[in-house]
Scaffold this motif. Sequence first.
Motif, PDB file in Angstrom:
ATOM      1  N   ASN A 224       0.766  -1.139   0.129  1.00  0.00           N
ATOM      2  CA  ASN A 224      -0.311   0.107   0.333  1.00  0.00           C
ATOM      3  C   ASN A 224       0.910   1.297   0.244  1.00  0.00           C
ATOM      4  O   ASN A 224       2.047   1.752   0.490  1.00  0.00           O
ATOM      5  N   SER A 225       0.302   2.357  -0.755  1.00  0.00           N
ATOM      6  CA  SER A 225       1.036   2.984  -0.872  1.00  0.00           C
ATOM      7  C   SER A 225       0.844   4.448   0.194  1.00  0.00           C
ATOM      8  O   SER A 225      -0.170   4.511   0.924  1.00  0.00           O
ATOM      9  N   ARG A 226       1.868   4.874   1.376  1.00  0.00           N
ATOM     10  CA  ARG A 226       1.514   5.666   2.298  1.00  0.00           C
ATOM     11  C   ARG A 226       1.900   7.603   2.173  1.00  0.00           C
ATOM     12  O   ARG A 226       3.622   7.423   1.522  1.00  0.00           O
ATOM     13  N   TYR A 227       1.502   7.922   2.802  1.00  0.00           N
ATOM     14  CA  TYR A 227       1.659   9.269   2.782  1.00  0.00           C
ATOM     15  C   TYR A 227       1.790  10.214   4.262  1.00  0.00           C
ATOM     16  O   TYR A 227       0.815   9.847   4.538  1.00  0.00           O
ATOM     17  N   HIS A 250      -7.124   4.423   5.163  1.00  0.00           N
ATOM     18  CA  HIS A 250      -6.924   4.900   6.276  1.00  0.00           C
ATOM     19  C   HIS A 250      -6.362   6.078   6.371  1.00  0.00           C
ATOM     20  O   HIS A 250      -5.085   6.321   5.705  1.00  0.00           O
ATOM     21  N   GLU A 267      -3.398   5.693   4.132  1.00  0.00           N
ATOM     22  CA  GLU A 267      -2.942   5.320   3.205  1.00  0.00           C
ATOM     23  C   GLU A 267      -3.991   4.907   1.852  1.00  0.00           C
ATOM     24  O   GLU A 267      -4.794   4.301   2.510  1.00  0.00           O
ATOM     25  N   LYS A 270      -2.757   0.044  -3.727  1.00  0.00           N
ATOM     26  CA  LYS A 270      -1.692  -0.529  -3.788  1.00  0.00           C
ATOM     27  C   LYS A 270      -2.235   0.410  -5.873  1.00  0.00           C
ATOM     28  O   LYS A 270      -2.777  -0.241  -6.076  1.00  0.00           O
TER      29      LYS A 270
END
Lengths: 337, 234
Positions: A224-227, A250, A267, A270
């Motif tokens: 998952n991509s999180r920032y 999230h 979050e 993907k």
Amino acid sequence: MIEVRGLTKRYGKKTAVDNISFSIQGGEIVGFLGPNGAGKSTTMNMLTGYISSNVGTISIGGYDLLEFPKQAKQQIGYLPEVPPLYMDMTVREYLNFVYNLKGCKFPRQAHIADICQVVRISHVYHRMIKNLSKGYRQRVGLAQALINNPEILILDEPTVGLDPKEIVEIRNLIKRLGETRTIILSSHVLSEIQAVCERVIIINEGHIVTDALTEDLARSAAANSRYAVRVAAPEDQVVPVFSAIPGMLHVEYVGCMEPGTVDVMIEAEKDTDIRRALFEECAKRGWYILVITPVGVSLEDIFLQLVETPDLEGPARLEETSGMPEPSETTETEEQK
Amino acid sequence: MGAILKRELIGFFKNPSGYFILAIYALLSALFFNLFVILNSTSYMGGYFGIWLTLVSMIVVSVLSMRFFSEEKKHKTDQLILTSPLGLNALVLGKFFGGMIVYTAATLLNLIYVVIIDWFGKADYGLVCANLLGTLLLGACLISIALFVSSLTESSIGAAAGTFAVFFLMMMADFVAVFLPSGIRTVVARLNIFLEYTNFMNGEISLASVIYYLSLTALFLFLSVRIIERRRWR
């Protein structure tokens, strides 16, 4: 190559290793990871026949360690946490002693000279071990493990207490050795395992928590991509608005670091580039995105999630790790044994 | 076994410890030789060997025991030895013969006193040979006991003190035996390994005494192996 079934070790009432099983194929480099006191050294000591297990079997290259200790031990080179060196010997005397001890059949001079070259100790060959630096002692320890050309190398925290340059050198050396051998490496330093091992077994409080390929583990972590996002917006609206964006998994409120702004951790799924949708949503409402930083999930996070215990909360948790941080090397030793 | 033996000898003679042990032996034996042979104006060495030298042997073997297993455990070198393909029998025998070589070197120092006696009078070679043999046999027995005690403890001082305490208790065995019921009295009295030396002191080599010492040595070597084996299970 190595088959471990239902291994248990108790010290008095404390169970150091509790019913663990795993098998390791020839040519694998396996990392044994866990916090101090997790049971790594105990497991390694059992694998090498230094201590016996209370329950369970270990088979090394098809030989049961209890029934055929000689044949099994012949296939193992072991570097314990503290290199087993005689300080009153020179490197030459020591390696010759180990050569005799292991009943090695290779041509003596050539074999020892080869090993010294591989671990780069040829220039200290005639020096007393007590006068060598910690890094060199570690290399002599490794040289000792390599005598008799064992197919399996078991290395217990091989880089503890070394300086950063030595650490890199030893890691490269292990990788080189791993091209032709099976290696089990224990460490509580995650970056080490990630740098060297193909497979990782995470152990905590005597149990195996995870047994997976390092690659898979890292991939699943990065799925998952999180920032981390800082946006100038009303505090109470950010979380509900962001959560409503399609593809968002999230949203976590982090706090207010600058007046009039809100920091959140988001979050997304993907393959969804959440940044565009985020921008549009903010633009629509006249909010300004001040910071947007990708946050990678490292092996560190997975490790902490897996072995998390109440006393690991707080400062020990690495919240924002972009990429792989270099954890500080500690010289703590396990209290086991 | 050869590897361990060689390592033991390097350990003894590359460090001050081997020479220290020989020095203690030389000092104490010279003292007792002067006091009980020279000052008594006698050429009879039986008493010197039988009483005083056994005391020196007790002290020297106790010091020797500090190096056996406790030192290995302290420096974690036992991890190397116990994970090597070498068996425990070879380990214990290597240690035993290493100790025996140092002890024999020390015992040979006594030949100087024989030469001195022979210079000024006439040495009884038969008596000297019997006593040298007896000293070596007693030494073998003492060293095997020291190995056994050393395998029980991780501290060097503990090994030395424990070894000396066991020797002392054995010495007292026949005194204690007097108070015991007749059935076990003989057995307990026989635990005094120094009592068996009397035959050698008088210049006799009795097969029974030789077997007594050799079998006790074998017993304690066997027990040492069992103890080391057992430690790995704990």
